[in-house]
Design a protein around this motif. Sequence first.
Motif, PDB file in Angstrom:
ATOM      1  N   GLU A  23       8.209   8.836  -2.485  1.00 10.67           N
ATOM      2  CA  GLU A  23       7.541   8.695  -3.778  1.00 10.67           C
ATOM      3  C   GLU A  23       8.427   8.007  -4.812  1.00 10.67           C
ATOM      4  O   GLU A  23       7.952   7.215  -5.622  1.00 10.67           O
ATOM      5  CB  GLU A  23       7.141  10.081  -4.302  1.00 10.67           C
ATOM      6  CG  GLU A  23       6.154  10.828  -3.412  1.00 10.67           C
ATOM      7  CD  GLU A  23       4.777  10.196  -3.427  1.00 10.67           C
ATOM      8  OE1 GLU A  23       4.447   9.525  -4.441  1.00 10.67           O
ATOM      9  OE2 GLU A  23       4.039  10.356  -2.443  1.00 10.67           O
ATOM     10  N   GLN A 231      -7.633  16.518  -6.511  1.00  8.95           N
ATOM     11  CA  GLN A 231      -6.698  17.355  -7.253  1.00  8.95           C
ATOM     12  C   GLN A 231      -7.422  18.378  -8.120  1.00  8.95           C
ATOM     13  O   GLN A 231      -6.786  19.117  -8.863  1.00  8.95           O
ATOM     14  CB  GLN A 231      -5.802  16.467  -8.122  1.00  8.95           C
ATOM     15  CG  GLN A 231      -5.059  15.394  -7.334  1.00  8.95           C
ATOM     16  CD  GLN A 231      -4.162  15.991  -6.273  1.00  8.95           C
ATOM     17  OE1 GLN A 231      -3.368  16.854  -6.554  1.00  8.95           O
ATOM     18  NE2 GLN A 231      -4.297  15.535  -5.046  1.00  8.95           N
ATOM     19  N   ARG A 241       6.877  16.174 -11.567  1.00  8.66           N
ATOM     20  CA  ARG A 241       6.251  16.188 -10.257  1.00  8.66           C
ATOM     21  C   ARG A 241       7.237  16.704  -9.216  1.00  8.66           C
ATOM     22  O   ARG A 241       8.364  16.222  -9.103  1.00  8.66           O
ATOM     23  CB  ARG A 241       5.776  14.779  -9.889  1.00  8.66           C
ATOM     24  CG  ARG A 241       5.051  14.722  -8.542  1.00  8.66           C
ATOM     25  CD  ARG A 241       4.455  13.347  -8.304  1.00  8.66           C
ATOM     26  NE  ARG A 241       3.837  13.247  -7.006  1.00  8.66           N
ATOM     27  CZ  ARG A 241       2.603  13.633  -6.717  1.00  8.66           C
ATOM     28  NH1 ARG A 241       1.850  14.163  -7.668  1.00  8.66           N
ATOM     29  NH2 ARG A 241       2.095  13.498  -5.502  1.00  8.66           N
ATOM     30  N   ALA A 245       4.173  18.130  -4.422  1.00  9.45           N
ATOM     31  CA  ALA A 245       2.980  18.152  -5.268  1.00  9.45           C
ATOM     32  C   ALA A 245       1.875  17.346  -4.601  1.00  9.45           C
ATOM     33  O   ALA A 245       2.116  16.277  -4.052  1.00  9.45           O
ATOM     34  CB  ALA A 245       3.302  17.581  -6.639  1.00  9.45           C
TER      35      ALA A 245
END
Length: 657
Positions: A23, A231, A241, A245
């Motif tokens: 990420e 979500q 985050r 997550a």
Amino acid sequence: QPEYAAAVYGYIGAMVALLAREETGRGQTVDVSHMETMASLHQWTTVRWTHGRYIQKRIGNRYDTTHPITVYPCKDGYVAISGSSEEQGQRFMAVSGLGEYLDDPRFATGVARLQNADAFDALLMPWLMAHTAAEIVEICQTARVPAGPVPGMLELLADAHLAARGFWQQPDGPGGLRYPGPPFRFSRHPWALRPAPALGADTTAILAQLSSIRHPASREGGAGHAPPHSQVGEPASSSPRLPLAGVRVLDLSRVWAGPIAARILGDFGADVIRVEAIAARGGLRVTEAVVQQSRRYPNNEAGERPWNREGMFNKFNRNKRAVTLQLNTPQGKAIFEDLVRHADIVLENYSPRVMPQLGLGYERLKELNPGIIYIALPGYGWSGPSRDWVAYGTTLEPAAGLSALMGYRDSGPYKSGVAWADPVAGLNAAAAMLVALYDRRASIDGAGQSIELAQLEAMITFIGEELLGAQVRGAERPRPGNRHPYYAPQGVYPCAGEDRWIAVSVTDEAAWAVLCAELGLGPEHAALRREERHTAHDALDAAIAAWTAGQEQMALMHRLQGRGIAAAAALDARQLVEDPHLAARGFFATITHPDAGTFPFPGQPAHLSETPATFRLPAPGLGEHNREVFSGLLAITDEQLEELRAARIIAGGPVGG
């Protein structure tokens, strides 16, 4: 065992860091302490101190909550029996010929049997000595009482169940040593050991590959597929985050192995939803005898909602939400199937028959959500002649060979003080789920897979060197007590005060010279080589014990450590919770629970420098998040929720509150 467990925690930390790097493009350090690892894997030792001000003591081969949970001698060796529940205890008494004593108040309950354990065992012993281990296991398993063998290493290597499952690996080819196989098995990827490479065998090939490898930071937008769920319905959070997550776990597991696996993912940001039956945490009331024996309720009081106050449950279920759902009803099953469509992982530790009987096996889950990762933690696996045996960690640890390694030279095998196979399975399950998530992100189709984690096999991987050694020797190694097969002297020695001890291990000649000076031993002792010290171990132990008996435990530890000798105080529960080193590292997490109050709980041993674990939520109350999850995630209306409560499909407590 600390080395194996810390290694798995290190693996978990590395996998979380890799997922975070997908990420962010940034790497980080992972710091895992062996001491924190073992402190985190206590069953209820620290909880019994923080909640009940009780310091757990050693009681030999027994458990100090109920009886029988122990390793017994029998006609041809030893057998492990765990009559943990009242029903199992009663069934065991019936099949072992002690049914007539069920009305005897000394033996009517598990707590009563524990308080009269010597008398109970004396009555049981003739039956045990008249039957072989195999006969006792068959009798108990037929009655659905957890029982298992207690094999040595060579017996374990000859085990028919493990052979049928193809567990043993021979990376060096036929005729080579047999190694433990996988602690978990993926449906999409076969698992096999490779022989250890010769020194430098791959240097040229690896150097040639380096120039073609792109740095992960060059990837744009990460490498993952978006999670298959929306979500909607996630708990609100203002924190940065977290590495997991967006990952949602449906946690169907119970007791210890599964809950700790899910908790690890929750610590790193996963949305873990416990799915529990209405009666999963017991009834409306807890007897005073259970409260006082367990010492796991705050201030030794059951309280108004005891089902939400039990310390062991609250320890293993932080960072989770909870719903109640009766999966054995059409409505409950349909709601669960809707949840699966919004999930990434389904985790369970039932027997192999349960999920297929509910119509919720992997094939069905995959139809609902092709990206689902399904992980099961059966005791003995999905196949093999022992597939349907009922099992607890207290029977799996002996069955995996660990108990045969523990004990003194003149004793039989010992089980450890906790159900050690449970956390071993839990750690491996967390690692497996992280690998599967990483694999799904890297795959073209974004498909999930099933993971089979036989708790027996996961435990066996933690004694691999002993299995190899037994094959090389062609014989079992004698039980060593507290001694080491190489270092000498080594032991656990008494210190000043009640039940105060110190572990000391002399690992080299320099340390031995220092210890001789401390003990006041002359040159003739200081000149002893390692092999000679092994021969003189009894006399050296006596000299060391006579010296340590007058020493204060903690001061002696620091003194010996300061002089280069491996030494550690054997801490009790209070000392562990109050340990200044753990406090300096911020290991214990103080968590406030609305029903139980504020207590310190073991934190997360895998410390990540950039995306550390967080402790956001206390353990959930039974059914606490029914409305939040069912309405927020599945758009079930308040009117429909009331209908589900009236039909006892969901509830907010054991009696439908």
